[in-house]
Design a protein around this motif. Sequence first.
Motif: not given
Length: 141
Positions: A106-115
């Motif tokens: 990983v170079t830029k982490p995936a994100q959760m839409p909420n929160p």
Amino acid sequence: MSKYIVVDGDQVIFSPTFTPAIAIGGLKTKINGTGHAQISGKSICIDGDEKQVKLQNIKYTSGSFTTPGDCYLTIESLNYDQVANHVFSKKKVIIVGSSFTAKLTVTKPAQMPNPPNTTDPASVYMGSGTFSSTNNFVKAN
């Protein structure tokens, strides 16, 4: 059982599954052969050439982290049946075999839409991949 020898320019195909992460997009690249011997004018791939394979600018998601992050893919290690035991060119020769162990970094982490701003805590995932050889003439085991 003999398998085809991997040569310069052959395809490296990464599986999209790096449980629980999923790599997105074109997951193919090429391997550069550095062996002295040649098949049809292409250098053979020798043990260690796989360490130079790096597929960059790949997107990924993981579980509930559905907003894609960025990563790159590499070959972590070859399977026992992907290195010829009886053919040497200073080093052992890479053959098609089954599947290698792949690494998603990983170079830029995936994100959760909420929160918002909740990011994937993992920095590495493991998966697999295969070789596809253009050499359909010379085999080894």
